[in-house]
Design a protein around this motif. Sequence first.
Motif, PDB file in Angstrom:
ATOM      1  N   GLN A 145       0.817  -1.272  -0.527  1.00 35.68           N
ATOM      2  CA  GLN A 145       0.193   0.299   0.138  1.00 35.68           C
ATOM      3  C   GLN A 145       1.156   1.023  -0.590  1.00 35.68           C
ATOM      4  OE1 GLN A 145      -3.369  -0.030  -0.670  1.00 35.68           O
ATOM      5  NE2 GLN A 145      -3.299  -1.796  -0.351  1.00 35.68           N
ATOM      6  N   LEU A 146       1.951   0.803   0.944  1.00 34.11           N
ATOM      7  CA  LEU A 146       3.045   1.849   0.709  1.00 34.11           C
ATOM      8  C   LEU A 146       3.642   2.526  -0.693  1.00 34.11           C
ATOM      9  CD1 LEU A 146       4.705   4.486   2.350  1.00 34.11           C
ATOM     10  CD2 LEU A 146       6.221   3.056   2.737  1.00 34.11           C
ATOM     11  N   TYR A 147       3.850   1.422  -0.792  1.00 33.15           N
ATOM     12  CA  TYR A 147       4.698   1.695  -2.702  1.00 33.15           C
ATOM     13  C   TYR A 147       3.513   1.956  -3.333  1.00 33.15           C
ATOM     14  CZ  TYR A 147       8.999  -0.568  -1.472  1.00 33.15           C
ATOM     15  OH  TYR A 147      10.408  -0.874  -1.061  1.00 33.15           O
ATOM     16  N   HIS A 148       2.249   1.740  -3.472  1.00 32.89           N
ATOM     17  CA  HIS A 148       1.240   2.296  -4.328  1.00 32.89           C
ATOM     18  C   HIS A 148       0.686   3.454  -3.984  1.00 32.89           C
ATOM     19  CE1 HIS A 148      -2.405   2.190  -6.089  1.00 32.89           C
ATOM     20  NE2 HIS A 148      -3.381   2.458  -5.751  1.00 32.89           N
ATOM     21  N   GLN A 149       0.897   4.063  -2.626  1.00 31.48           N
ATOM     22  CA  GLN A 149       0.350   5.692  -2.721  1.00 31.48           C
ATOM     23  C   GLN A 149       2.013   6.550  -3.379  1.00 31.48           C
ATOM     24  OE1 GLN A 149      -2.117   7.033  -1.602  1.00 31.48           O
ATOM     25  NE2 GLN A 149      -2.810   5.172  -0.976  1.00 31.48           N
ATOM     26  N   ASN A 150       3.270   5.947  -2.917  1.00 32.67           N
ATOM     27  CA  ASN A 150       4.226   6.933  -3.681  1.00 32.67           C
ATOM     28  C   ASN A 150       4.077   6.510  -4.656  1.00 32.67           C
ATOM     29  OD1 ASN A 150       5.606   7.161  -1.138  1.00 32.67           O
ATOM     30  ND2 ASN A 150       6.428   5.204  -0.953  1.00 32.67           N
ATOM     31  N   HIS A 151       3.620   5.610  -6.051  1.00 36.00           N
ATOM     32  CA  HIS A 151       3.407   5.753  -7.307  1.00 36.00           C
ATOM     33  C   HIS A 151       2.452   6.814  -7.605  1.00 36.00           C
ATOM     34  CE1 HIS A 151       6.530   2.291  -8.724  1.00 36.00           C
ATOM     35  NE2 HIS A 151       6.192   1.830  -7.942  1.00 36.00           N
ATOM     36  N   ARG A 152       1.560   6.811  -6.851  1.00 33.76           N
ATOM     37  CA  ARG A 152       0.218   7.582  -6.825  1.00 33.76           C
ATOM     38  C   ARG A 152       1.016   9.188  -6.901  1.00 33.76           C
ATOM     39  NH1 ARG A 152      -5.563   6.715  -4.136  1.00 33.76           N
ATOM     40  NH2 ARG A 152      -5.746   8.016  -5.026  1.00 33.76           N
ATOM     41  N   PHE A 153       1.689   9.547  -5.548  1.00 36.23           N
ATOM     42  CA  PHE A 153       2.337  10.644  -5.775  1.00 36.23           C
ATOM     43  C   PHE A 153       3.345  10.799  -6.584  1.00 36.23           C
ATOM     44  CE2 PHE A 153       1.443  10.353  -1.025  1.00 36.23           C
ATOM     45  CZ  PHE A 153       0.482  11.291  -1.480  1.00 36.23           C
ATOM     46  N   PHE A 154       4.232  10.084  -6.962  1.00 37.10           N
ATOM     47  CA  PHE A 154       4.671  10.391  -8.311  1.00 37.10           C
ATOM     48  C   PHE A 154       4.139  10.868  -9.628  1.00 37.10           C
ATOM     49  CE2 PHE A 154       7.895   7.937 -11.685  1.00 37.10           C
ATOM     50  CZ  PHE A 154       8.696   9.669 -11.897  1.00 37.10           C
ATOM     51  N   ASN A 155       3.119  10.095 -10.042  1.00 39.20           N
ATOM     52  CA  ASN A 155       2.774  10.046 -11.275  1.00 39.20           C
ATOM     53  C   ASN A 155       1.562  11.299 -11.008  1.00 39.20           C
ATOM     54  OD1 ASN A 155       2.911   7.820 -12.262  1.00 39.20           O
ATOM     55  ND2 ASN A 155       1.027   6.041 -11.281  1.00 39.20           N
ATOM     56  N   LEU A 156       1.201  12.098  -9.974  1.00 39.46           N
ATOM     57  CA  LEU A 156       0.873  13.190  -9.822  1.00 39.46           C
ATOM     58  C   LEU A 156       1.373  14.266  -9.304  1.00 39.46           C
ATOM     59  CD1 LEU A 156      -1.960  12.623  -6.553  1.00 39.46           C
ATOM     60  CD2 LEU A 156      -2.590  13.195  -8.609  1.00 39.46           C
ATOM     61  N   GLU A 157       3.299  13.923  -9.725  1.00 39.40           N
ATOM     62  CA  GLU A 157       4.080  15.118  -9.687  1.00 39.40           C
ATOM     63  C   GLU A 157       4.578  15.178 -11.226  1.00 39.40           C
ATOM     64  OE1 GLU A 157       7.261  14.404  -7.500  1.00 39.40           O
ATOM     65  OE2 GLU A 157       5.795  14.867  -6.006  1.00 39.40           O
ATOM     66  N   LEU A 158       3.866  13.607 -12.422  1.00 36.94           N
ATOM     67  CA  LEU A 158       4.560  13.904 -13.166  1.00 36.94           C
ATOM     68  C   LEU A 158       2.718  14.501 -14.165  1.00 36.94           C
ATOM     69  CD1 LEU A 158       5.834  10.533 -13.683  1.00 36.94           C
ATOM     70  CD2 LEU A 158       6.960  12.328 -13.898  1.00 36.94           C
ATOM     71  N   LEU A 159       2.081  14.233 -13.174  1.00 37.43           N
ATOM     72  CA  LEU A 159       0.470  15.175 -14.144  1.00 37.43           C
ATOM     73  C   LEU A 159       0.881  16.411 -14.323  1.00 37.43           C
ATOM     74  CD1 LEU A 159      -2.125  14.625 -15.913  1.00 37.43           C
ATOM     75  CD2 LEU A 159      -3.201  14.166 -13.806  1.00 37.43           C
ATOM     76  N   GLN A 160       1.563  16.476 -13.243  1.00 42.96           N
ATOM     77  CA  GLN A 160       1.415  18.677 -12.738  1.00 42.96           C
ATOM     78  C   GLN A 160       2.103  18.904 -13.404  1.00 42.96           C
ATOM     79  OE1 GLN A 160       1.780  19.142  -8.235  1.00 42.96           O
ATOM     80  NE2 GLN A 160       1.697  21.405  -8.873  1.00 42.96           N
ATOM     81  N   LYS A 161       3.328  17.702 -13.576  1.00 43.46           N
ATOM     82  CA  LYS A 161       4.551  18.809 -14.666  1.00 43.46           C
ATOM     83  C   LYS A 161       4.575  19.024 -15.811  1.00 43.46           C
ATOM     84  CE  LYS A 161       9.529  18.948 -15.052  1.00 43.46           C
ATOM     85  NZ  LYS A 161      10.628  18.135 -14.538  1.00 43.46           N
ATOM     86  N   PHE A 162       4.036  17.485 -16.567  1.00 42.02           N
ATOM     87  CA  PHE A 162       3.482  17.798 -17.886  1.00 42.02           C
ATOM     88  C   PHE A 162       2.593  17.646 -18.390  1.00 42.02           C
ATOM     89  CE2 PHE A 162       7.629  15.406 -16.219  1.00 42.02           C
ATOM     90  CZ  PHE A 162       8.806  16.758 -17.049  1.00 42.02           C
ATOM     91  N   GLY A 163       1.520  17.150 -17.595  1.00 37.12           N
ATOM     92  CA  GLY A 163       0.048  16.716 -17.908  1.00 37.12           C
ATOM     93  C   GLY A 163      -0.790  17.719 -18.693  1.00 37.12           C
TER      94      GLY A 163
END
Length: 243
Positions: A111-129
């Motif tokens: 669950q922790l790794y999953h949340q980390n991936h979600r934060f990482f995807n949100l950062e990518l989306l905020q930067k390049f989305g």
Amino acid sequence: MEQIERPDVLIDSLPYIDQEIDYEGMRAKVDKLVEQEMRKRPSQSKRDYASHFPSNFELFKESPILGTEYQRVQQGKPITEMDTSRYKLIEPDDKEDEESWKKAVDNSNAQLYHQNHRFFNLELLQKFGANAWKLHNYQLEHELQQLQRTLEDYRQKILELNKQRKAEQIQAGSQIEALENKWTELIGQTLQLEVACASLETEIQQLKQYEQQLINDTAKQREQQQQQSIDDSDKQPTSDPDQ
């Protein structure tokens, strides 16, 4: 525009020329004929139409997941809910069981790794989305413009085709009208010839009768003249040969 020729299709109607449907009572007569024809056809329900399909036809042969879902829908079973227990942090029931705690810790790490991936995807989306969505919207707009141009081309082709059909039918209508007038004229001339022939036949018959009457009269006159000559010769005195 190229003209499409279909030698296997016989076009026997000219909708731009044939206006009989607009005559008074004609449309009602046509609708009545269509209704009578439809009554002659056997009525078929949806099940009757389905009977024409092959019974051994199998859907979704190459997709077992869709095949299973299709069978579930056919059987009327409710959809299976997604198991969300793996996304919950639940402590083991047996707090003294080491194996249960290992599983709980592994689940927590997942669950922790999953949340980390979600934060990482949100950062990518905020930067390049934003740019990605702008590019995607630009591509969609470009496709939309292409489809609109294609639609306009087809509409123009349809308009040109209808113009060509109308021009050809008007030209054909003029030819048909000229041929109908010529046919009417020839029919009139034929009737006049038939009347003239009948009149000549009657006149010939009368002349033949007149000729026969003249022949009979001439024969009678000759007979009368011969008979008169004989009578005259009998009335003359015979001469004495001794005198």
